[in-house]
Design an enzyme around this catalytic site. Structure first.
Site, PDB file in Angstrom:
ATOM      1  N   LYS A  90     -12.235  -4.059  18.482  1.00 47.36           N
ATOM      2  CA  LYS A  90     -10.820  -4.345  18.751  1.00 47.36           C
ATOM      3  C   LYS A  90     -10.469  -4.176  20.228  1.00 47.36           C
ATOM      4  O   LYS A  90      -9.320  -4.422  20.623  1.00 47.36           O
ATOM      5  CB  LYS A  90      -9.910  -3.425  17.925  1.00 47.36           C
ATOM      6  CG  LYS A  90     -10.291  -3.282  16.462  1.00 47.36           C
ATOM      7  CD  LYS A  90     -10.106  -4.552  15.680  1.00 47.36           C
ATOM      8  CE  LYS A  90     -10.382  -4.290  14.184  1.00 47.36           C
ATOM      9  NZ  LYS A  90     -10.241  -5.473  13.352  1.00 47.36           N
ATOM     10  N   ASN A 129       0.844  -1.196   0.000  1.00 48.97           N
ATOM     11  CA  ASN A 129       0.000   0.000   0.000  1.00 48.97           C
ATOM     12  C   ASN A 129       0.876   1.241   0.000  1.00 48.97           C
ATOM     13  O   ASN A 129       2.105   1.153  -0.057  1.00 48.97           O
ATOM     14  CB  ASN A 129      -0.952  -0.014   1.204  1.00 48.97           C
ATOM     15  CG  ASN A 129      -0.209  -0.141   2.511  1.00 48.97           C
ATOM     16  OD1 ASN A 129       0.554   0.725   2.904  1.00 48.97           O
ATOM     17  ND2 ASN A 129      -0.433  -1.262   3.212  1.00 48.97           N
ATOM     18  N   LYS A 170     -14.448   0.251  15.343  1.00 50.56           N
ATOM     19  CA  LYS A 170     -13.116  -0.293  15.605  1.00 50.56           C
ATOM     20  C   LYS A 170     -12.785  -0.259  17.090  1.00 50.56           C
ATOM     21  O   LYS A 170     -12.186  -1.190  17.630  1.00 50.56           O
ATOM     22  CB  LYS A 170     -12.080   0.502  14.800  1.00 50.56           C
ATOM     23  CG  LYS A 170     -10.788  -0.246  14.535  1.00 50.56           C
ATOM     24  CD  LYS A 170      -9.961   0.464  13.468  1.00 50.56           C
ATOM     25  CE  LYS A 170      -8.810  -0.411  13.009  1.00 50.56           C
ATOM     26  NZ  LYS A 170      -8.023   0.214  11.915  1.00 50.56           N
ATOM     27  N   ASP A 222      -4.581  -6.538   4.937  1.00 53.18           N
ATOM     28  CA  ASP A 222      -5.681  -7.348   5.453  1.00 53.18           C
ATOM     29  C   ASP A 222      -5.724  -8.730   4.786  1.00 53.18           C
ATOM     30  O   ASP A 222      -6.271  -9.680   5.349  1.00 53.18           O
ATOM     31  CB  ASP A 222      -7.016  -6.642   5.216  1.00 53.18           C
ATOM     32  CG  ASP A 222      -7.132  -5.373   6.028  1.00 53.18           C
ATOM     33  OD1 ASP A 222      -6.647  -5.353   7.183  1.00 53.18           O
ATOM     34  OD2 ASP A 222      -7.686  -4.383   5.519  1.00 53.18           O
ATOM     35  N   PHE A 239      -5.137   2.933  14.579  1.00 52.54           N
ATOM     36  CA  PHE A 239      -5.337   3.973  13.568  1.00 52.54           C
ATOM     37  C   PHE A 239      -6.422   3.525  12.595  1.00 52.54           C
ATOM     38  O   PHE A 239      -6.550   2.323  12.308  1.00 52.54           O
ATOM     39  CB  PHE A 239      -4.038   4.245  12.817  1.00 52.54           C
ATOM     40  CG  PHE A 239      -3.163   5.284  13.470  1.00 52.54           C
ATOM     41  CD1 PHE A 239      -2.888   6.478  12.831  1.00 52.54           C
ATOM     42  CD2 PHE A 239      -2.627   5.059  14.730  1.00 52.54           C
ATOM     43  CE1 PHE A 239      -2.090   7.433  13.427  1.00 52.54           C
ATOM     44  CE2 PHE A 239      -1.823   5.995  15.340  1.00 52.54           C
ATOM     45  CZ  PHE A 239      -1.544   7.204  14.686  1.00 52.54           C
ATOM     46  N   LYS A 242       9.288 -16.863 -10.963  1.00 51.90           N
ATOM     47  CA  LYS A 242       8.547 -15.745 -11.531  1.00 51.90           C
ATOM     48  C   LYS A 242       7.375 -16.248 -12.358  1.00 51.90           C
ATOM     49  O   LYS A 242       7.535 -17.114 -13.231  1.00 51.90           O
ATOM     50  CB  LYS A 242       9.485 -14.903 -12.405  1.00 51.90           C
ATOM     51  CG  LYS A 242       8.774 -13.717 -13.062  1.00 51.90           C
ATOM     52  CD  LYS A 242       9.721 -12.946 -13.971  1.00 51.90           C
ATOM     53  CE  LYS A 242       8.959 -11.842 -14.707  1.00 51.90           C
ATOM     54  NZ  LYS A 242       9.843 -11.103 -15.645  1.00 51.90           N
TER      55      LYS A 242
END
Length: 405
Positions: free
Chosen positions: A344, A213, A340, A282, A326, A292
């Site tokens: 969590k 990301n 969250k 995730d 976060f 490859k």
């Protein structure tokens, strides 16, 4: 002022007309209660004699790497270890270039490479020299390595130009240093152990490809630096980034979400606070190839499987720990952050909408909102990630004090 007594300032004076200001700076620092020792370059001694600095500091002045004043000690190593803060003032383009490139060819540069104390630089040079690409690149390099700069002021320069390049006034430099040590003396997280995760993770597809990301790690690294300055014992578990780890921080480098999970869990039991600022994948490819993958006609389908939820696992295992997560969202920030917090078992969620200009991945700024377990919400304005980090440290201090009541 008593708090500043016995703080040791190693003043490195390089050659330029601003050396005369360094004399006044030595005097001001001494008056403020600091112990000051001075190292000079040969060029600096063309402007002012060592005797002048000796009179102002009441300490020996150093300028020759091979002049050992005490045969029981190696002078540049002894000075490097002695300093609580090293200040280069004036910092010429020459000394900045040497330090940026690891050159140690005189007493100052040799000592600078040997010290583990914070290093500050107060540049002073011609306005065109200060804006030269080579000088700017060296400043950027040193800044990335943790060197703090006291920016030169604008005004009439000795060369006749008017512009940016004047050494900041001695009174102002002394004030900045005094504030630094005053804040350092009041370390709210002294004795506390923090785990901070930062950066992205990479999930392998084959030897040349991976999923990741846009996280740069800047926010997590800023938090680690602020926490260390606040006296905490910091373990930084970092995904692959191009940032130099902050001084005084134990950094563990990882690649994958699984590796980050293992390192955080390994260190979790003895932690007081865990800050999960990393952008952890995730999902990961269900199968990877050791060779490859060759392109074929048509589409490609890759099956993914869930990675372990680090924050949720910590929420289930936590005992005395404060857990901070976060939430980087593109919509419904308050709804997702509240969810969250509950799912969590976190104590605080730091949420931000990454679509807001200046608040996305890779930026030097952020606009965040603190969502607390008690339902209260604090929205912070757009500011530097360093400022956000200090706001978060203050919030952690508050949470810890509430726990101790």
């Amino acid at each position: 002022m008593a708090a500043l007594v016995n703080k040791n300032i190693l003043l490195c004076v390089s050659g330029g007309i601003a050396v005369y200001k360094a004399v006044a700076l030595t005097s001001k620092l001494s008056q403020a209660g600091f112990n000051v020792k001075v190292i000079m370059t040969e060029s600096a001694m063309e402007f002012v004699t060592p005797l002048t600095f000796q009179a102002m500091s009441r300490n020996d002045v150093y300028y020759d790497t091979f002049d050992e004043k005490d045969s029981a000690k190696i002078a540049h190593i002894d000075l490097a270890d002695w300093a609580d803060l090293v200040l280069i003032a004036p910092a010429t383009a020459n000394v900045l270039g040497k330090l940026a490139n690891g050159i140690a060819d005189d007493m100052i540069t040799t000592t600078l490479l040997a010290t583990t104390a914070p290093v500050w630089a107060a540049p002073a040079m011609n306005v065109h020299m200060y804006s030269h690409p080579a000088v700017l690149k060296n400043i950027d390099t040193l800044h990335e390595r943790g060197v703090r700069f006291i920016e030169p002021s604008e005004g009439f320069l000795a060369c006749g130009y008017v512009g940016k390049g004047r050494l900041e006034e001695p009174e102002k430099i002394t004030e900045i240093i005094s504030q630094f040590f005053s804040k350092k003396n009041a370390q709210p997280l002294r004795g506390k152990k923090l785990i901070i995760t930062a950066g992205p993770t990479r999930e392998k597809i084959d030897p040349v490809r991976f999923f990741t990301n846009h996280s740069s790690g800047k926010m997590g690294y800023a938090i680690a630096k602020a926490a260390a300055e606040a006296g905490a014992e910091v373990t930084l578990v970092s995904g692959p980034v191009s940032i130099t780890p902050p001084q005084g921080v134990h950094t563990i480098k990882v690649e994958t979400a699984e590796e980050m999970y293992e390192q955080v869990l390994t260190n979790f039991e003895h932690a007081d606070v865990v800050i999960k600022s990393a952008a952890v994948a995730d999902y990961r490819p269900a199968q990877t190839s050791d060779q490859k993958m060759k392109k074929k006609d048509g589409t490609l389908t890759i099956d993914f499987e869930r990675t372990k939820d680090i924050l949720k696992t910590l929420g289930q295992k936590k005992k005395h720990q404060i857990l901070i997560g976060f939430a980087a969202e593109t919509e419904m920030l308050e709804t997702y952050a509240a969810r969250k917090l509950e799912t969590k078992n976190a104590d605080l969620i730091v949420g931000n909408n990454i679509l807001i200009e200046g608040a996305g991945f890779g930026t030097d700024t952020n606009a965040v909102t603190f969502f607390r377990k008690d339902g209260t919400v604090t929205e912070l304005p757009l500011q530097s990630k360093e400022q956000v980090a200090h706001e978060l440290i203050s919030e952690i201090d508050r949470l810890l004090r509430e726990r101790s009541l």
